[in-house]
Structure formats: structure tokens, C-alpha cells
Design a protein around this motif. Structure first.
Motif, PDB file in Angstrom:
ATOM      1  N   GLY A 323       9.723  -1.036  -4.988  1.00 16.12           N
ATOM      2  CA  GLY A 323       9.522   0.385  -4.693  1.00 16.12           C
ATOM      3  C   GLY A 323      10.059   0.766  -3.325  1.00 16.12           C
ATOM      4  N   LYS A 324       9.787   2.015  -2.962  1.00 14.52           N
ATOM      5  CA  LYS A 324      10.240   2.546  -1.678  1.00 14.52           C
ATOM      6  C   LYS A 324       9.028   3.123  -0.954  1.00 14.52           C
ATOM      7  CE  LYS A 324      12.761   6.423  -1.255  1.00 14.52           C
ATOM      8  NZ  LYS A 324      13.885   7.365  -1.285  1.00 14.52           N
ATOM      9  N   VAL A 325       8.846   2.752   0.300  1.00 17.93           N
ATOM     10  CA  VAL A 325       7.667   3.193   1.062  1.00 17.93           C
ATOM     11  C   VAL A 325       7.664   4.716   1.165  1.00 17.93           C
ATOM     12  CG1 VAL A 325       6.507   3.118   3.311  1.00 17.93           C
ATOM     13  CG2 VAL A 325       7.639   1.060   2.388  1.00 17.93           C
ATOM     14  N   GLU A 326       6.516   5.309   0.778  1.00 23.78           N
ATOM     15  CA  GLU A 326       6.414   6.774   0.922  1.00 23.78           C
ATOM     16  C   GLU A 326       5.589   7.141   2.149  1.00 23.78           C
ATOM     17  OE1 GLU A 326       5.551   8.991  -2.640  1.00 23.78           O
ATOM     18  OE2 GLU A 326       6.703   7.586  -3.871  1.00 23.78           O
ATOM     19  N   ILE A 327       4.501   6.397   2.377  1.00 16.88           N
ATOM     20  CA  ILE A 327       3.645   6.689   3.545  1.00 16.88           C
ATOM     21  C   ILE A 327       3.276   5.362   4.207  1.00 16.88           C
ATOM     22  CG2 ILE A 327       1.415   7.638   4.318  1.00 16.88           C
ATOM     23  CD1 ILE A 327       1.438   9.269   1.599  1.00 16.88           C
ATOM     24  N   TYR A 328       3.341   5.322   5.534  1.00 14.48           N
ATOM     25  CA  TYR A 328       2.782   4.172   6.266  1.00 14.48           C
ATOM     26  C   TYR A 328       1.675   4.712   7.153  1.00 14.48           C
ATOM     27  CZ  TYR A 328       2.121   0.558   9.752  1.00 14.48           C
ATOM     28  OH  TYR A 328       1.544  -0.367  10.589  1.00 14.48           O
ATOM     29  N   ASP A 329       0.499   4.090   7.057  1.00 19.75           N
ATOM     30  CA  ASP A 329      -0.647   4.528   7.868  1.00 19.75           C
ATOM     31  C   ASP A 329      -0.889   3.491   8.964  1.00 19.75           C
ATOM     32  OD1 ASP A 329      -3.073   5.172   8.979  1.00 19.75           O
ATOM     33  OD2 ASP A 329      -4.025   5.704   7.061  1.00 19.75           O
ATOM     34  N   PRO A 330      -0.550   3.828  10.220  1.00 20.82           N
ATOM     35  CA  PRO A 330      -0.708   2.831  11.300  1.00 20.82           C
ATOM     36  C   PRO A 330      -2.165   2.510  11.596  1.00 20.82           C
ATOM     37  CG  PRO A 330       0.060   4.955  12.179  1.00 20.82           C
ATOM     38  CD  PRO A 330       0.030   5.091  10.704  1.00 20.82           C
ATOM     39  N   ASP A 331      -3.083   3.446  11.251  1.00 17.07           N
ATOM     40  CA  ASP A 331      -4.503   3.189  11.518  1.00 17.07           C
ATOM     41  C   ASP A 331      -5.052   2.097  10.606  1.00 17.07           C
ATOM     42  OD1 ASP A 331      -4.467   5.168  13.441  1.00 17.07           O
ATOM     43  OD2 ASP A 331      -4.977   6.743  12.002  1.00 17.07           O
ATOM     44  N   THR A 332      -4.713   2.199   9.320  1.00 14.02           N
ATOM     45  CA  THR A 332      -5.231   1.197   8.373  1.00 14.02           C
ATOM     46  C   THR A 332      -4.256   0.032   8.192  1.00 14.02           C
ATOM     47  OG1 THR A 332      -4.221   2.371   6.531  1.00 14.02           O
ATOM     48  CG2 THR A 332      -6.504   2.954   7.063  1.00 14.02           C
ATOM     49  N   LYS A 333      -3.062   0.153   8.832  1.00 13.97           N
ATOM     50  CA  LYS A 333      -1.996  -0.850   8.662  1.00 13.97           C
ATOM     51  C   LYS A 333      -1.740  -1.124   7.166  1.00 13.97           C
ATOM     52  CE  LYS A 333      -2.170  -3.318  13.064  1.00 13.97           C
ATOM     53  NZ  LYS A 333      -2.437  -2.074  13.795  1.00 13.97           N
ATOM     54  N   SER A 334      -1.607  -0.016   6.449  1.00 11.12           N
ATOM     55  CA  SER A 334      -1.286  -0.141   5.022  1.00 11.12           C
ATOM     56  C   SER A 334      -0.228   0.893   4.660  1.00 11.12           C
ATOM     57  CB  SER A 334      -2.539   0.058   4.165  1.00 11.12           C
ATOM     58  OG  SER A 334      -3.014   1.378   4.313  1.00 11.12           O
ATOM     59  N   PHE A 335       0.355   0.721   3.470  1.00 15.28           N
ATOM     60  CA  PHE A 335       1.389   1.673   3.048  1.00 15.28           C
ATOM     61  C   PHE A 335       1.206   2.039   1.577  1.00 15.28           C
ATOM     62  CE2 PHE A 335       4.334  -1.024   0.576  1.00 15.28           C
ATOM     63  CZ  PHE A 335       3.887  -2.279   0.933  1.00 15.28           C
ATOM     64  N   PHE A 336       1.810   3.154   1.220  1.00 12.01           N
ATOM     65  CA  PHE A 336       1.660   3.715  -0.129  1.00 12.01           C
ATOM     66  C   PHE A 336       3.044   3.854  -0.762  1.00 12.01           C
ATOM     67  CE2 PHE A 336      -1.797   5.056   2.520  1.00 12.01           C
ATOM     68  CZ  PHE A 336      -2.912   5.078   1.713  1.00 12.01           C
ATOM     69  N   PHE A 337       3.105   3.561  -2.048  1.00 11.17           N
ATOM     70  CA  PHE A 337       4.396   3.717  -2.736  1.00 11.17           C
ATOM     71  C   PHE A 337       4.188   3.777  -4.251  1.00 11.17           C
ATOM     72  CE2 PHE A 337       5.146  -0.555  -4.546  1.00 11.17           C
ATOM     73  CZ  PHE A 337       4.134  -1.277  -3.908  1.00 11.17           C
ATOM     74  N   ARG A 338       5.229   4.209  -4.960  1.00 16.92           N
ATOM     75  CA  ARG A 338       5.187   4.210  -6.428  1.00 16.92           C
ATOM     76  C   ARG A 338       5.803   2.894  -6.915  1.00 16.92           C
ATOM     77  NH1 ARG A 338       3.401   9.064  -7.807  1.00 16.92           N
ATOM     78  NH2 ARG A 338       3.730  10.520  -6.088  1.00 16.92           N
ATOM     79  N   CYS A 339       4.984   2.171  -7.641  1.00 16.10           N
ATOM     80  CA  CYS A 339       5.382   0.827  -8.046  1.00 16.10           C
ATOM     81  C   CYS A 339       6.423   0.870  -9.178  1.00 16.10           C
ATOM     82  CB  CYS A 339       4.139   0.088  -8.520  1.00 16.10           C
ATOM     83  SG  CYS A 339       4.444  -1.608  -8.878  1.00 16.10           S
ATOM     84  N   ARG A 340       7.556   0.213  -9.012  1.00 15.39           N
ATOM     85  CA  ARG A 340       8.640   0.253 -10.019  1.00 15.39           C
ATOM     86  C   ARG A 340       8.640  -0.978 -10.934  1.00 15.39           C
ATOM     87  NH1 ARG A 340      12.915   3.615  -8.355  1.00 15.39           N
ATOM     88  NH2 ARG A 340      12.100   5.167  -6.933  1.00 15.39           N
ATOM     89  N   ASN A 341       8.092  -2.104 -10.444  1.00 11.73           N
ATOM     90  CA  ASN A 341       8.038  -3.333 -11.243  1.00 11.73           C
ATOM     91  C   ASN A 341       6.682  -3.990 -11.047  1.00 11.73           C
ATOM     92  OD1 ASN A 341      10.516  -3.973 -12.743  1.00 11.73           O
ATOM     93  ND2 ASN A 341      11.494  -3.794 -10.743  1.00 11.73           N
ATOM     94  N   VAL A 342       6.364  -4.893 -11.929  1.00 15.38           N
ATOM     95  CA  VAL A 342       5.049  -5.540 -11.848  1.00 15.38           C
ATOM     96  C   VAL A 342       4.903  -6.262 -10.511  1.00 15.38           C
ATOM     97  CG1 VAL A 342       3.555  -7.314 -12.864  1.00 15.38           C
ATOM     98  CG2 VAL A 342       4.989  -5.868 -14.333  1.00 15.38           C
ATOM     99  N   VAL A 343       3.749  -6.015  -9.853  1.00 17.73           N
ATOM    100  CA  VAL A 343       3.454  -6.715  -8.597  1.00 17.73           C
ATOM    101  C   VAL A 343       1.974  -7.122  -8.626  1.00 17.73           C
ATOM    102  CG1 VAL A 343       2.962  -4.556  -7.335  1.00 17.73           C
ATOM    103  CG2 VAL A 343       3.652  -6.599  -6.074  1.00 17.73           C
ATOM    104  N   LYS A 344       1.687  -8.302  -8.045  1.00 19.37           N
ATOM    105  CA  LYS A 344       0.281  -8.732  -8.088  1.00 19.37           C
ATOM    106  C   LYS A 344      -0.125  -9.359  -6.763  1.00 19.37           C
ATOM    107  CE  LYS A 344       1.061 -13.199 -10.388  1.00 19.37           C
ATOM    108  NZ  LYS A 344       2.501 -13.217 -10.437  1.00 19.37           N
ATOM    109  N   VAL A 345      -1.424  -9.457  -6.575  1.00 23.07           N
ATOM    110  CA  VAL A 345      -1.954 -10.079  -5.361  1.00 23.07           C
ATOM    111  C   VAL A 345      -1.421 -11.510  -5.285  1.00 23.07           C
ATOM    112  CG1 VAL A 345      -4.076 -10.870  -4.221  1.00 23.07           C
ATOM    113  CG2 VAL A 345      -4.023  -8.615  -5.357  1.00 23.07           C
ATOM    114  N   GLY A 346      -0.947 -11.907  -4.091  1.00 22.12           N
ATOM    115  CA  GLY A 346      -0.389 -13.248  -3.927  1.00 22.12           C
ATOM    116  C   GLY A 346       1.124 -13.277  -3.943  1.00 22.12           C
ATOM    117  N   ASP A 347       1.757 -12.201  -4.468  1.00 17.22           N
ATOM    118  CA  ASP A 347       3.228 -12.140  -4.448  1.00 17.22           C
ATOM    119  C   ASP A 347       3.721 -12.071  -3.006  1.00 17.22           C
ATOM    120  OD1 ASP A 347       3.577 -12.203  -7.148  1.00 17.22           O
ATOM    121  OD2 ASP A 347       4.007 -10.056  -7.383  1.00 17.22           O
ATOM    122  N   THR A 348       4.867 -12.672  -2.764  1.00 18.96           N
ATOM    123  CA  THR A 348       5.513 -12.482  -1.463  1.00 18.96           C
ATOM    124  C   THR A 348       6.536 -11.370  -1.607  1.00 18.96           C
ATOM    125  OG1 THR A 348       5.226 -14.807  -0.919  1.00 18.96           O
ATOM    126  CG2 THR A 348       6.859 -13.576   0.365  1.00 18.96           C
TER     127      THR A 348
END
Lengths: 403, 284
Positions: A323-348
Motif C-alpha cells: 500500500g501507500k501511506v496516507e497518514i502518519y501520526d507522530p504522536d502514536t508512531k503509527s500510520f494508516f493506509f489502504r491495504c492492497r495485498n494480504v498482510v499479517k502480524v509478523g510480516d517484515t
């Protein structure tokens, strides 16, 4: 320090901006008429103007393809269109017709004219002829030129040269192939190429068939990847390095442009590339590619190994576009995006950011829009959030490096 | 009256074509010609017999000295026309004062009058109109481009590659070489036509499965003032080629040839004659 131009393709405004952000010095695009990739030519004049303004912010340039081989009716509206391209800030037009070159000189004298590869320029005298008789500013060399040809033409030419370094290749001299016209009535020289060279054929000697059901005759060319030759091409004095692919995805544009940007910058540092470095950059470039590649005819005059002689590509895709990053939140150190392919916890995952080295992180958690934790996201275009241990920018590209 | 030009495969066909009414006969030479005609060496040619030459390769830097020298050598022949597609030939023709013999024929690129007139105004003898446009478009160009030429008969060149496509296939499948073989065709898996394919040291060419014929169209072309009409000889048998030439010559002399045309199609019913793109407009 010498500068060279990395010239990227874009099929729409979004991909154009991505190419510029990821380091393209110039982007070539097609308007809705007069271009050779009719299905990749989605730019309205308003889009072209916006692309020029965006490019200007980054010190980049917009080139517009006006490279059809025109029939009489194709000239209607051309002068107005060319004038508009000049008005909105386009730097150059890529042209394959002497008549159109003359029109450009007459109605939009500040536009540069780049002689399209459709005219198959394979020697310096011909390049100089077009410069002297038609006022072209640059010649896009035929993809049939070897590295040594490029070196000699560039040295003896009175104008800048441009060479392809990546992407799809015509198996025939560009502009001289009418397979598509015959098979489908779609005019290859006016944007309708059906890529009939990639179809399957049977070969006969008189009445006797030489092919079998397992050995079809095919003519499709592998894609070009000139990463190994780029250092020599730069030292040969070539001005601009062109990536083919106005039909390609935003991920392809970001990935390939970013990798070539790093490679060119490294070469321009001045010390010779080591074999290890060269292999590294080539590998980076090929992360965005899913077709078999070759080095074209640069080191192999007849491209003996450049044909696809079976229908399946021998290149495995080992990196997925997530995907492509749509929002980065520096306070929570997280980012938001629309997922284009399967992704799971533990993936690099690997992040491509303009003008930065690629960075990796392991997915620790995933949340959907309702803040529900997910083990994996399988739904295409689902809006999700995940943490990241470094800063990001909207527009950064996310891809998987392990499955 | 316009000129009738034919391209031929052998030295013997040069004289036969003149006898049958050709105004110019075009041959392919070893080295500098890139098409499906059988090649003739420079030494075989009689310098007293007028001939035209295809000098139509893309010319690469390493070939320039050799081809320039060959271009100089052909000046000793009784040359009528030199067909080219690489503009370096214009520079050489200026050097040897033979620009008025040169004809720009890039097969696919001349599809409008403005381009044709630009090339013609370089001082050339003629410009060959692409056979990829309709009859109506061709007529429009003839009216507006002085001394223009169009192909009226024969297989049309469909693609032109520097790569050795046939050898790539034979090498990949451990088959004997098929280089310089004039008997090869390819057939698209879902279509019927057989397209001649030919590979030599310059690369690989593919021609249309159909053979263009213009028996009924030639009077229309003449009425609009066509200066030169061209019969392509590639992959056609000598007898068939000469029979067609004879009919075209008689049409140009305004003779009634309807019965001969009927007999021609009966005699050569195995050949896929077609009107090409005359009535078929390609789309974008």
C-alpha cells in the motif's frame, strides 16, 4: 558535478507525482490525443498544468508525447494543443513526425523537441540531420543500438542523446511494425498496439510445420534492465535515461524510479561501482518488476537472449505491494493506509521513501477503522493502521519482503 | 503517364521486366538492402542496364565506412532510383550529387501530405506513401504531394527487426539453421493466413499473408495524377509477377484488360489476393 536526467513514465497525475517524489528529474506523459499509448494517455490539459506546477516545486520537468505517426485527420486541433502545452509549462514534446516538429517550432518555439525512438536513429549523422533540418533538441536513440553505438553517436552528435534503461521493448524497430494493424486493425503507430508480437505462431517451411504444440514460435521481447550498463552509459555522455512504462502501476513507478535514483546518485559520486554494489542495485530495481528482463541489445548486438521463447516468465516476484501511506501520526508512531495485498502480524515490511535508504520493520499489530485488532488483513482496500519505529511521510510505499 | 516500377529477385528478371513494360526495375544488393527480395551482388550487375536499388538498412556507426564506400560504388551503375529510409542517405546523396535519384520509403511513416511534402522538399525524386492508409487517404496525398509513389501490388512489409528471430527459435529448439530461407511462413495460432518471414544478416522481416492487388484501383490512382506505382516482388513467383506487371502496363495504356484480370485470378487462385487497407481504416 555532472548531472544527468532520470526520465520516468506516468499514466496519470497520481503516478506522475509519485515519480517526481521518488526522484525523477523529468516525467513523460501522454495527453488524450496525439500520443502512442492511447490507453495510457489520461492527462487532460488541466492535469498537465497541475503536473507542471508540481514538477516545478521539485525542480523537475514534464515532457509530453506527441509521437503518433499522424494521418490527415490527426492534425485537427494539434496547433492549439501544442500552444497550450507551452502555456502550461511543459518542457519538451516527444515527436516522430517531421510535420509535427515543424508545427511545434512555428507555434510553440520555447518547447524543446525530442526526436522519438519511433524514427529509429542509429547513427550521429542522422541525429545531426534532424537537428539541422528540423531543429530538434534531443534524440531518443533506437533501442537497437549497442553500448558502443550509444557511445559513438553521443560523442559525434551535436545534440543531447536519450537512452532507454528499463521497461518493455519492441521486438521490431519502433514505428516499423504493423503486426497489430494486420491482426486487429489497431494502428500501432497511432496508439493502438495490440502487442501481437507476444502471441503464439506456428512456423512452416513450405507446407511442412516446424513448430509443435510444445514449441510455438513467439517473438515477444523480455523487458530491458540496463542497471549493469548504466555506469558506462553515463560515462558515454548520454543526457537522459528513460524508463518505459506509462501503463505500469504506481508501485512500479515508485519502486523502479527510486532504485534507479539511488543507482544514478551513487554513480555520480565518481568512484567506480563494485560488482557487489551493481548487483545490489539491480536487485532493488527488479523488486518492482514482474517480467523477465534482459540487457536489451546493449552488450548483445542481436539480443540473442532477449526473447521470451516460452509463455511463462522466468522471473519470480518476491516483493508484494502492500500500500501507500496516507497518514502518519507522530504522536502514536503509527500510520494508516489502504491495504492492497494480504498482510499479517509478523510480516517484515519495507518502506520506500523519497531520497532515503529503504527501511524495514516487523508488523507488531494491525487495527481496522473500528480499532479492532486483526491477525491479518485479507480485504483489498481496507483502511488499516499499524505501528512503525521510524518517521514516515504520506505517499511512502509499503511492500513485503518476507512471506 | 506515370511510371511503373517493379522489384525483382534475380538478375534475369531485370531484362524480362523491362520487356514486359516496367519503367524502372529495383533490386536488392547484398549488405545494404533489407527486405525479402533475393539479393544480387554488385559484380553481377551490367553497368549499361539501368537499375534501381534498395539502400534501406538502418545504418549503425560500425557500418558507415563500408556502406558509404558501397554508396560511392553504385554511382558507377546506371542508377535510376535509390530507395532509402535512413536520412544519412540524404547526406551521402548530397555528397555524390544524386539526391534527385533518392526516394524516401520508410514503409510505415509517410501517412499524411505534410510529412510527405517535407521529405520531398529535401530535393528527393519521390516519397513512397505508406500502404497502411485507405484508398481515399492515398488519393488525397497523391493530389497534394508532387511525384509521389505508392505500392499497388505484392506482399507488404509488416515488421522489421534487428534480432534474429528465426535463429533464436531454431537455436532454442536445437533445430538446423533457417537463415536466408525464402520458404518460411508463420501462422498466428487463431488465424488462417501464412505470413512470409525471412531472416538474413540484417535481422528478420515479416510480410503480410495477403498480396495486395490494385487492378481496379490503378485507373483511379492515375486519374488523380499518381506519378509512380510500385509492384513488390518479394515472395512472388517470376511468372505471376510478370503477368501482373503486364496487366498493370496495359491498364496504364488504357487498354481493356477485364478478361485478363479474370484469367489472372483463375490462374493464381492459390494466392491470397486482397485490397489491403484500401477500404479498411485502422483504428487508434
Amino acid at each position: 558535478m555532472r548531472t544527468v536526467e532520470l526520465l520516468a513514465p506516468a499514466g496519470d497525475l497520481n503516478r506522475c507525482k509519485t515519480a517526481i517524489r521518488f526522484g525523477a528529474d523529468a516525467v513523460y506523459i501522454g495527453g488524450q490525443s496525439f500520443s502512442l499509448r492511447s490507453r495510457a494517455s489520461n492527462f487532460t490539459l488541466a492535469d498537465i498544468e497541475e503536473a507542471c506546477l508540481f514538477a516545478k516545486e521539485y525542480g523537475s520537468h514534464i515532457h509530453v508525447t506527441v509521437n503518433m505517426i499522424p494521418h490527415e485527420e490527426d492534425f485537427e486541433g494539434l496547433e492549439t494543443y501544442i500552444k497550450e502545452l507551452e502555456r502550461v509549462g511543459v518542457t519538451a514534446v516527444i515527436v516522430a513526425s517531421a510535420a509535427i516538429m515543424n508545427i511545434v517550432r512555428k507555434v510553440a518555439p520555447s518547447l524543446e523537441i525530442h526526436c522519438s525512438t519511433q524514427l529509429s536513429v542509429t547513427n550521429a549523422q542522422t541525429a545531426n540531420f534532424y537537428h539541422e533540418e528540423l531543429g530538434i533538441n534531443r534524440v531518443v536513440l533506437a533501442r537497437e543500438c549497442t553500448l558502443e553505438n550509444v557511445r559513438e553517436i553521443t560523442k559525434a552528435s551535436t545534440i543531447d542523446t536519450e537512452a532507454f534503461i528499463h521497461g518493455g521493448m519492441c521486438v521490431n524497430y519502433s514505428g516499423r511494425c504493423t503486426l497489430s494493424n494486420r491482426m486487429t486493425l489497431r494502428d500501432a503507430n497511432r496508439g493502438g498496439c495490440a502487442q501481437s508480437c507476444r502471441w503464439e505462431y506456428r512456423l512452416f517451411e513450405k507446407k511442412k510445420e516446424i513448430t509443435t504444440s510444445k514449441t510455438y514460435f513467439t517473438m515477444g521481447s523480455r523487458d530491458l534492465c540496463a542497471a549493469q550498463e548504466l555506469e558506462q552509459l553515463i560515462h558515454a555522455g548520454v543526457t537522459s535515461f528513460k524508463i518505459e512504462g506509462r501503463m505500469k502501476t504506481e508501485y512500479y513507478v515508485a519502486s523502479v524510479v527510486s532504485a534507479y535514483r539511488h543507482l544514478i546518485d551513487r554513480i555520480l559520486e565518481g568512484t567506480p561501482l563494485t560488482e557487489e554494489e551493481c548487483n545490489f542495485y539491480q536487485k532493488e530495481i527488479l523488486k518492482g518488476e514482474n517480467r523477465a528482463v534482459c540487457n536489451g541489445l546493449y552488450t548483445n548486438e542481436r539480443g540473442d537472449n532477449s526473447l521470451i521463447l516460452h509463455m511463462n516468465s522466468d522471473q519470480e516476484v518476491n516483493h508484494d505491494f502492500i500500500g501507500k501511506v496516507e497518514i502518519y501520526d507522530p504522536d502514536t508512531k503509527s500510520f494508516f493506509f489502504r491495504c492492497r495485498n494480504v498482510v499479517k502480524v509478523g510480516d517484515t515490511l519495507e518502506i520506500l521513501s523519497p531520497k532515503k535508504e529503504n527501511r524495514n520493520f516487523v508488523v507488531e499489530w494491525i487495527q481496522d477503522e473500528d480499532k479492532n485488532y486483526l491477525e491479518e488483513c485479507k480485504n483489498p482496500m481496507r483502511f488499516i493502521e499499524m505501528p512503525v519505529p521510524f518517521e514516515m511521510e504520506p505517499g511512502d510505499i509499503i511492500r513485503r519482503i518476507s512471506k | 503517364m506515370g511510371k511503373l516500377i517493379i522489384s525483382v529477385n534475380t538478375k534475369e528478371m531485370i531484362l524480362k521486366s523491362y520487356e514486359m513494360g516496367a519503367d524502372e526495375v529495383v533490386i536488392s544488393l547484398n549488405q545494404c538492402s533489407f527486405n525479402g527480395l533475393k539479393k544480387i551482388s554488385l559484380e553481377e550487375l551490367d553497368s549499361n542496364i539501368p537499375v534501381s536499388i534498395f539502400f534501406n538498412c538502418c545504418i549503425f556507426p560500425e557500418q558507415i565506412d563500408e556502406y558509404h564506400s558501397l554508396f560511392e560504388k553504385i554511382q558507377s551503375l546506371k542508377i535510376q532510383s535509390i530507395y532509402f529510409q535512413d536520412p544519412i542517405i540524404i547526406l551521402w546523396a548530397r555528397e555524390f550529387n544524386c539526391l534527385e535519384k533518392c526516394i524516401y520509403r520508410p514503409e510505415t511513416l509517410v501517412t499524411n501530405q505534410m510529412d510527405a511534402n517535407w521529405w520531398y522538399s529535401r530535393g528527393l525524386k519521390s516519397v513512397s506513401i505508406s500502404p497502411l492508409i485507405t484508398l481515399e487517404e492515398t488519393l488525397h496525398m497523391i493530389r497534394n504531394v508532387p511525384n509521389s509513389e505508392c505500392v499497388i501490388h505484392g506482399h507488404l512489409m509488416m515488421s522489421y527487426s534487428k534480432r534474429y528471430l528465426v535463429s533464436a527459435f531454431t537455436n532454442h529448439n536445437d533445430l538446423p539453421s533457417l537463415r536466408n530461407n525464402y520458404d518460411l511462413t508463420i501462422q498466428e495460432e487463431k488465424r488462417d493466413g501464412h505470413m512470409p518471414i525471412y531472416e538474413d544478416e540484417n535481422g528478420t522481416l515479416i510480410y503480410t499473408d495477403f498480396v495486395l492487388e490494385s487492378f481496379n484501383e490503378l485507373p483511379i490512382l492515375m486519374k488523380k495524377g499518381i506519378s509512380r506505382v510500385f509492384v513488390n516482388g518479394e515472395f512472388l513467383k517470376d511468372e505471376e509477377l510478370l503477368d501482373a506487371l503486364s496487366i498493370y502496363k496495359q491498364i496504364m495504356e488504357e487498354k481493356d484488360v477485364q478478361n485478363q484480370i479474370v484469367s489472372f485470378f483463375e490462374k493464381y487462385k492459390e494466392t491470397s489476393y486482397s485490397k489491403g487497407y484500401y477500404e479498411e481504416k485502422t483504428i487508434q
